[in-house]
Design a protein around this motif. Sequence first.
Motif, mmCIF file in Angstrom:
data_model
loop_
_atom_site.group_PDB
_atom_site.id
_atom_site.type_symbol
_atom_site.label_atom_id
_atom_site.label_comp_id
_atom_site.label_asym_id
_atom_site.label_seq_id
_atom_site.Cartn_x
_atom_site.Cartn_y
_atom_site.Cartn_z
ATOM 1 N N PRO A 41 0.817 -1.226 0.000
ATOM 2 C CA PRO A 41 0.000 0.000 0.000
ATOM 3 C C PRO A 41 0.850 1.276 0.000
ATOM 4 C CG PRO A 41 -0.766 -1.527 1.694
ATOM 5 C CD PRO A 41 0.530 -2.066 1.179
ATOM 6 N N VAL A 42 1.990 1.218 0.715
ATOM 7 C CA VAL A 42 2.892 2.379 0.779
ATOM 8 C C VAL A 42 3.599 2.544 -0.569
ATOM 9 C CG1 VAL A 42 4.955 3.337 1.916
ATOM 10 C CG2 VAL A 42 3.178 2.197 3.287
ATOM 11 N N GLN A 43 4.043 1.429 -1.152
ATOM 12 C CA GLN A 43 4.702 1.477 -2.464
ATOM 13 C C GLN A 43 3.771 2.102 -3.505
ATOM 14 O OE1 GLN A 43 5.456 -2.701 -3.057
ATOM 15 N NE2 GLN A 43 7.223 -2.759 -1.698
ATOM 16 N N PHE A 44 2.514 1.661 -3.465
ATOM 17 C CA PHE A 44 1.523 2.119 -4.439
ATOM 18 C C PHE A 44 1.334 3.638 -4.365
ATOM 19 C CE2 PHE A 44 -2.992 2.892 -5.597
ATOM 20 C CZ PHE A 44 -2.940 2.457 -6.924
ATOM 21 N N LYS A 45 1.178 4.151 -3.141
ATOM 22 C CA LYS A 45 0.954 5.596 -2.981
ATOM 23 C C LYS A 45 2.207 6.401 -3.290
ATOM 24 C CE LYS A 45 -3.335 5.602 -2.105
ATOM 25 N NZ LYS A 45 -4.251 6.107 -3.128
ATOM 26 N N LEU A 46 3.374 5.852 -2.946
ATOM 27 C CA LEU A 46 4.649 6.513 -3.240
ATOM 28 C C LEU A 46 4.772 6.726 -4.765
ATOM 29 C CD1 LEU A 46 8.062 5.302 -1.902
ATOM 30 C CD2 LEU A 46 7.713 5.368 -4.311
ATOM 31 N N LEU A 47 4.464 5.669 -5.518
ATOM 32 C CA LEU A 47 4.558 5.742 -6.980
ATOM 33 C C LEU A 47 3.572 6.756 -7.555
ATOM 34 C CD1 LEU A 47 4.810 1.886 -7.542
ATOM 35 C CD2 LEU A 47 6.598 3.528 -8.098
ATOM 36 N N GLY A 48 2.341 6.713 -7.028
ATOM 37 C CA GLY A 48 1.309 7.646 -7.508
ATOM 38 C C GLY A 48 1.678 9.089 -7.225
ATOM 39 N N THR A 49 2.281 9.333 -6.057
ATOM 40 C CA THR A 49 2.678 10.702 -5.682
ATOM 41 C C THR A 49 3.754 11.213 -6.628
ATOM 42 O OG1 THR A 49 2.216 10.122 -3.378
ATOM 43 C CG2 THR A 49 3.461 12.148 -3.759
#
Length: 546
Positions: free
Chosen positions: A356-364
């Motif tokens: 979940p953290v990886q996903f949001k990091l990439l989106g940001t």
Amino acid sequence: MILVPSLECWKEGSIPSSAQWVKDPASPQHCHRDNLSDTLKKLKITAVDRTDDSLEGCLDCLLQALAQNNTETSEKIQGSGILHLFSSLLIPQSSCTAKVANIIAELAKNEFMRIPCVDAGLISPLVQLLNSKDQEVLLQTGRALGNICYDSHSLQAQLINMGVIPTLVKLLGIHCQNAALTEMCLVAFGNLAELESSKEQFASTNIAEELVKLFKKQIEHDKREMIFEVLAPLAENDAIKLQLVEAGLVECLLEIVQQKVDSDKEEDIAELKTASDLMVLLLLGDGNCIHMVDNGIVEKLMDLLDRHVEDGNVTVQHAALSALRNLAIPVVNKAKMLSAGVTEAVLKFLKSEMPPVQFKLLGTLRMLIDAQAEAAEQLGKNVKLVERLVEWCEAKDHAGVMGESNRLLSALIRHSKSKDVIKTIVQSGGIKHLVTMATSEHVIMQNEALVALALIAALELGTAEKDLESAKLVQILHRLLADERSAPEIKYNSMVLICALMGSESLHKEVQDLAFLDVVSKLRGHENKSVAQQASLTEQRLAVES
């Protein structure tokens, strides 16, 4: 008689209904079930004569009977045919009004009594009583309305049409010191806010200001939970969302996150999650995002993130990154956030193993570099980042992370248009993933991949040639052009890419071997003008180079 408030209103079972009319030493003797019939007969007379003393005695007796056996007493009251008399007793000036409203509230706890209460015409006089200044009347009226309309969207919609929302918001402001009344208003709001028709009325009141003011004062978890239940449905409306942001709710939520982040208590963890989710919801929508960035929210979020890099709370990391991603959507915010150092703050989480953290990091990161060439080039030359992206492009167990990694790889090339970025991606083994991305089931991702590949072919074909060949790009393009289901933009960009690949001897030979001319010439008659034009140009190019 002393009244201990009872507040199960608006949502059955949501607030304890333990309170009853309690016997006071000076009060008349208890009403027994055997003389309930006499009381009901007497009430018919006194309701017409309006002799307050004897009327009060009858009402006390009914309340005591309801306390002893609510269902049986309710059935008897319904059978006696006196229900319609209550509407004439609901008058603001009478000393008995609170007791009448309390009786109705008790009766309406029973599902079988709700329609009879509506048929007896009780809703309209009860709504009128919400303008009373008497807090006891207000409380019992709120209970009565809540119980009658419980679980009925049509009756709740009727209340909205009768204007109860502005009235209740006003009550919340006036009586915020009265815990029971405040609670009654909150439960009412929680139910009414679920109805779409309520949002416009809520938006025209100062509900946001009142709720945030109340929220700041609350220390008890349960009370805050009640306010959260109202805020969540309201925050889905853009106008109210902006009001909540302006009233300072995001700062309140950040404070909660900072207070609760290290707690192991179950209720604190639940509150942390709710606060995080609500914060992310509030930071959706351009107006809010621009306003919040100008007001310094980015620095607060970065500070929060900074304290949770090493073994931090995943909920907080996820929420803060989600909030930053949403804030980075409006174009005007991107440069401000980049100069505030958001990319550096976000890159600290590259080592995270939590999807979940990886996903949001990439989106940001993807949002931040959108149309920001310099930032895209800087990130695209960051070998550690690109290697991690290539690794995540293979995260088959986490489709979201895999998709976002591919999209960020493509975005780094598309926004930077930099040879150095392309070289970094080639050296890190990213080309095969961009070619695979061109076969995605999502047209937007296919298109992003084709544009990135066309830039690679135009700017650095020699470097990427071998990787493009081993990834079987030419065969994939042939398939995309031959497939009738391919979207027009996919066909168009595939042909642009074919022309760009002609600069490579080995790829050119593959194009010739696969008889592209046949597929392309068919597209000259395509209904999309751009596709038809590009087909003519591509056909000429293929003919000349054959």
